[in-house]
Design an enzyme around this catalytic site. Structure first.
Site, mmCIF file in Angstrom:
data_model
loop_
_atom_site.group_PDB
_atom_site.id
_atom_site.type_symbol
_atom_site.label_atom_id
_atom_site.label_comp_id
_atom_site.label_asym_id
_atom_site.label_seq_id
_atom_site.Cartn_x
_atom_site.Cartn_y
_atom_site.Cartn_z
ATOM 1 N N ASP A 13 -10.711 1.842 24.123
ATOM 2 C CA ASP A 13 -11.088 3.257 24.261
ATOM 3 C C ASP A 13 -10.551 3.881 25.543
ATOM 4 O O ASP A 13 -11.175 4.772 26.124
ATOM 5 C CB ASP A 13 -12.621 3.429 24.206
ATOM 6 C CG ASP A 13 -13.215 2.759 22.995
ATOM 7 O OD1 ASP A 13 -12.641 2.931 21.912
ATOM 8 O OD2 ASP A 13 -14.219 2.044 23.130
ATOM 9 N N GLU A 14 -9.391 3.430 25.986
ATOM 10 C CA GLU A 14 -8.810 3.963 27.224
ATOM 11 C C GLU A 14 -8.081 5.278 26.995
ATOM 12 O O GLU A 14 -7.701 5.948 27.963
ATOM 13 C CB GLU A 14 -7.806 2.963 27.826
ATOM 14 C CG GLU A 14 -8.395 1.633 28.270
ATOM 15 C CD GLU A 14 -8.379 0.593 27.155
ATOM 16 O OE1 GLU A 14 -8.109 0.975 26.000
ATOM 17 O OE2 GLU A 14 -8.656 -0.581 27.429
ATOM 18 N N LYS A 16 -5.484 5.347 24.407
ATOM 19 C CA LYS A 16 -4.131 4.957 23.949
ATOM 20 C C LYS A 16 -3.625 5.914 22.887
ATOM 21 O O LYS A 16 -2.457 6.263 22.858
ATOM 22 C CB LYS A 16 -4.140 3.549 23.339
ATOM 23 C CG LYS A 16 -4.618 2.468 24.268
ATOM 24 C CD LYS A 16 -4.740 1.142 23.556
ATOM 25 C CE LYS A 16 -5.906 1.034 22.599
ATOM 26 N NZ LYS A 16 -7.232 0.985 23.203
ATOM 27 N N GLY A 17 -4.562 6.322 21.999
ATOM 28 C CA GLY A 17 -4.176 7.152 20.856
ATOM 29 C C GLY A 17 -3.452 8.417 21.285
ATOM 30 O O GLY A 17 -2.421 8.775 20.743
ATOM 31 N N ASN A 38 -11.388 -1.931 13.006
ATOM 32 C CA ASN A 38 -12.372 -1.872 14.089
ATOM 33 C C ASN A 38 -11.934 -0.842 15.127
ATOM 34 O O ASN A 38 -12.736 -0.367 15.923
ATOM 35 C CB ASN A 38 -12.555 -3.252 14.765
ATOM 36 C CG ASN A 38 -11.248 -3.955 15.122
ATOM 37 O OD1 ASN A 38 -10.182 -3.544 14.681
ATOM 38 N ND2 ASN A 38 -11.338 -5.018 15.895
ATOM 39 N N GLY A 40 -10.466 2.741 16.693
ATOM 40 C CA GLY A 40 -10.687 4.154 16.394
ATOM 41 C C GLY A 40 -9.926 4.980 17.404
ATOM 42 O O GLY A 40 -10.210 4.921 18.590
ATOM 43 N N HIS A 41 -8.919 5.687 16.948
ATOM 44 C CA HIS A 41 -8.159 6.564 17.835
ATOM 45 C C HIS A 41 -8.426 7.995 17.414
ATOM 46 O O HIS A 41 -8.188 8.349 16.268
ATOM 47 C CB HIS A 41 -6.642 6.311 17.711
ATOM 48 C CG HIS A 41 -6.221 4.999 18.288
ATOM 49 N ND1 HIS A 41 -5.027 4.397 17.976
ATOM 50 C CD2 HIS A 41 -6.825 4.199 19.163
ATOM 51 C CE1 HIS A 41 -4.930 3.269 18.646
ATOM 52 N NE2 HIS A 41 -6.020 3.122 19.364
ATOM 53 N N THR A 42 -8.936 8.791 18.343
ATOM 54 C CA THR A 42 -9.133 10.193 18.002
ATOM 55 C C THR A 42 -7.983 10.997 18.576
ATOM 56 O O THR A 42 -7.789 11.028 19.790
ATOM 57 C CB THR A 42 -10.481 10.700 18.555
ATOM 58 O OG1 THR A 42 -11.491 9.821 18.081
ATOM 59 C CG2 THR A 42 -10.785 12.113 18.091
ATOM 60 N N GLN A 222 -7.914 -1.929 20.608
ATOM 61 C CA GLN A 222 -8.834 -2.557 21.576
ATOM 62 C C GLN A 222 -8.207 -2.598 22.982
ATOM 63 O O GLN A 222 -7.405 -1.742 23.300
ATOM 64 C CB GLN A 222 -9.253 -3.965 21.112
ATOM 65 C CG GLN A 222 -10.143 -3.962 19.870
ATOM 66 C CD GLN A 222 -9.381 -3.870 18.564
ATOM 67 O OE1 GLN A 222 -8.429 -4.585 18.346
ATOM 68 N NE2 GLN A 222 -9.805 -2.989 17.686
ATOM 69 N N THR A 237 -12.815 -9.448 20.900
ATOM 70 C CA THR A 237 -12.459 -9.341 19.490
ATOM 71 C C THR A 237 -11.708 -10.626 19.114
ATOM 72 O O THR A 237 -11.521 -11.512 19.955
ATOM 73 C CB THR A 237 -11.657 -8.045 19.211
ATOM 74 O OG1 THR A 237 -11.558 -7.888 17.785
ATOM 75 C CG2 THR A 237 -10.274 -8.061 19.844
ATOM 76 N N THR A 299 -17.815 3.503 15.226
ATOM 77 C CA THR A 299 -19.217 3.248 14.889
ATOM 78 C C THR A 299 -20.160 4.335 15.402
ATOM 79 O O THR A 299 -21.336 4.336 15.060
ATOM 80 C CB THR A 299 -19.678 1.899 15.498
ATOM 81 O OG1 THR A 299 -19.459 1.972 16.918
ATOM 82 C CG2 THR A 299 -18.902 0.730 14.934
ATOM 83 N N GLY A 300 -19.662 5.236 16.254
ATOM 84 C CA GLY A 300 -20.512 6.293 16.826
ATOM 85 C C GLY A 300 -21.457 5.774 17.900
ATOM 86 O O GLY A 300 -22.287 6.528 18.420
ATOM 87 N N ARG A 301 -21.354 4.485 18.250
ATOM 88 C CA ARG A 301 -22.280 3.930 19.259
ATOM 89 C C ARG A 301 -22.001 4.547 20.633
ATOM 90 O O ARG A 301 -20.831 4.743 20.996
ATOM 91 C CB ARG A 301 -22.081 2.416 19.378
ATOM 92 C CG ARG A 301 -22.543 1.640 18.169
ATOM 93 C CD ARG A 301 -22.313 0.150 18.354
ATOM 94 N NE ARG A 301 -20.915 -0.220 18.286
ATOM 95 C CZ ARG A 301 -20.461 -1.451 18.451
ATOM 96 N NH1 ARG A 301 -21.292 -2.426 18.728
ATOM 97 N NH2 ARG A 301 -19.169 -1.719 18.361
#
Ligand code: IMP
Length: 431
Positions: A13-14, A16-17, A38, A40-42, A222, A237, A299-301
């Site tokens: 979640d750095e 990258k996307g 697993n 997730g890139h927004t 990841q 992972t 996952t929205g966590r």
């Protein structure tokens, strides 16, 4: 032209996307080399419109870019179909430009069941429950199902029967077990029609692309500290996001990679269980979470928040052979008041200058911090390094000096253009 690896240097979640998204405009191929849905890139597409990707490479929004899913990835076919249908509904075409390696392993519903079951037991990892670990476990245990096996009806059905007997008989009632097996077989008959035209020799495509001097991005999911070899084991992972595994995960040789761009947030986040020595469970952490929108894209966590750990970055730069850094989310720190940056640890009377690997050290070591006064100026419109507040510049300088890699760019906002380029030469082929 070069193959560029873009990867995360922390716990994922750095950002990258967004980097891959902006670099892929001038690339010819973008290939994922590990992980699965697993990730997730927004992507922020403009006018506040966002697009969440899980398995599909971030180059998909540019019609001329070929997108590849390499042998190192684990593929949930049903979820890939859904993701592609969502893209199609938004006018993004994938036919003849999205390819899946026949050697990728398939995630099946029994992997997801097993992941959920293990996560309900003591000692959970806090996984995304997408079946990632169990699918990689089967691959290494040599009982996995590759995409090519999935397409061969009889082989597939035999493998499913064998694997289900081994894995699910102890945890499912016989009726539930039989109905799941039936569902998997029926699903596969239906999904083969969707999958067949997407299967290709990813290794060959990329090899030829590089011979023709095309620009190739190898996209990680990841982050380095979730790597099964180098991460905070066992809270990792089940694949290798680190850069050396990038060519292996798409079927290229080690000399095919020319550049490694490491992406790091200017604070730290982590999702799931596991050690996090610089974690801030206080008001600062909550404010950063809200301002930065730090919630899992898959996952929205809520993400756990902590101070930047330069000992992690130093190690990441070394194990990945990082050439340049892309530092992200400087804007999130604006208005957050004073913050700290970890530059070492104290453990058992010793000073550590490297992020430790021992389980005990990760629990007990005390961070040594350097204090920053913080800044309150809005940096989101800054395009020149010289215009940044002094405290922000100091943070960037210390990060580069301590980690041992110069920064190529710093992101200061959500839109693709909200960034400061520090090394024009490094980015010139891509931006
Ligand atoms: P798994 O990959 O679902 O098996 O989860 C293992 C660990 O990696 C858990 O802590 C997850 O929260 C974490 N993880 C997996 N994918 C991502 C990601 O894309 N971003 C951040 N953390 C992730």
């Amino acid at each position: 032209m070069p193959a560029l690896v873009v990867l995360g240097l922390q716990w994922g979640d750095e950002g990258k996307g967004r980097i891959i998204h902006s670099f892929s405009r001038n690339s010819h191929y973008v290939a994922r080399y590990q992980g699965g849905n697993n990730a997730g890139h927004t992507l922020v597409l403009g006018k506040g419109e966002t697009l969440a990707l899980h398995l599909v490479p971030s180059g998909i929004v540019y019609p001329k870019v070929q997108c590849l899913i390499g042998n190192g990835v684990v593929v949930d076919i049903r979820s890939l179909k859904e993701e592609l249908e969502t893209l199609s509904a938004r006018g993004i075409k994938y036919k003849n430009r999205l390819w899946v390696s026949g050697l990728s392993h398939v995630i099946l519903p029994y992997h997801i069941r097993m992941d959920k079951y293990l996560e309900s037991q003591k000692g959970k990892i806090g996984t995304t429950q997408r079946g990632i670990g169990p699918a990689y476990k089967d691959k290494v245990a040599r009982v996995g199902v590759r995409v090519l096996d999935y397409l061969e009806g009889k082989t597939f059905e035999e493998l499913v029967a064998h694997n289900m007997r081994e894995k699910l008989a102890p945890i499912l009632e016989p009726a539930a077990y039989r109905s799941l097996e039936k569902e998997i077989i029926a699903d596969a008959r239906h999904l083969r029609t969707f999958l067949t035209p997407l299967v290709a020799d990813v290794s060959k495509i990329l090899h030829e692309a590089l011979q023709h001097r095309k620009r190739v991005i190898l996209e990680s999911a990841q982050g380095s500290f979730l790597d099964v070899d180098f991460g905070t084991y066992p809270y990792v992972t089940s694949s290798n996001p680190t850069a050396s595994f990038a060519p292996c995960g798409v079927g290229l040789g080690p000399r095919s990679v020319d550049q490694v761009l490491g992406v790091a947030k200017l604070f730290t986040t982590r999702v799931g269980e596991g050690p996090f020595p610089t974690e801030c469970n206080d008001a600062w952490g909550s404010q950063v979470r809200e301002k930065g929108g730090e919630y899992g894209a898959t996952t929205g966590r809520p993400r756990r928040i902590g101070f930047l750990d330069l000992t992690m970055l130093k190690k990441s730069v070394r194990i990945n052979g990082v050439d340049r850094l892309a530092l992200t989310k400087l804007d999130t720190l604006s208005g957050m008041g004073p913050f700290k940056v970890c530059v070492g640890y104290r453990w058992q009377g010793k000073t550590l200058t490297e992020f430790p690997d021992e389980r005990a050290a990760l629990q007990q070591a005390e961070p040594i911090y350097k204090n920053f006064s913080g800044f309150s100026e809005d940096v989101s419109r800054v395009t020149q390094y010289k215009d940044l507040p002094a405290s922000a510049k100091k943070l960037i300088e210390l990060t580069c000096e301590f980690s041992g890699a110069p920064a190529a760019m710093v992101s200061v906002g959500r839109q693709a253009g909200n960034q400061i380029i520090l090394d024009k030469k490094f980015v010139k082929d891509w931006l």
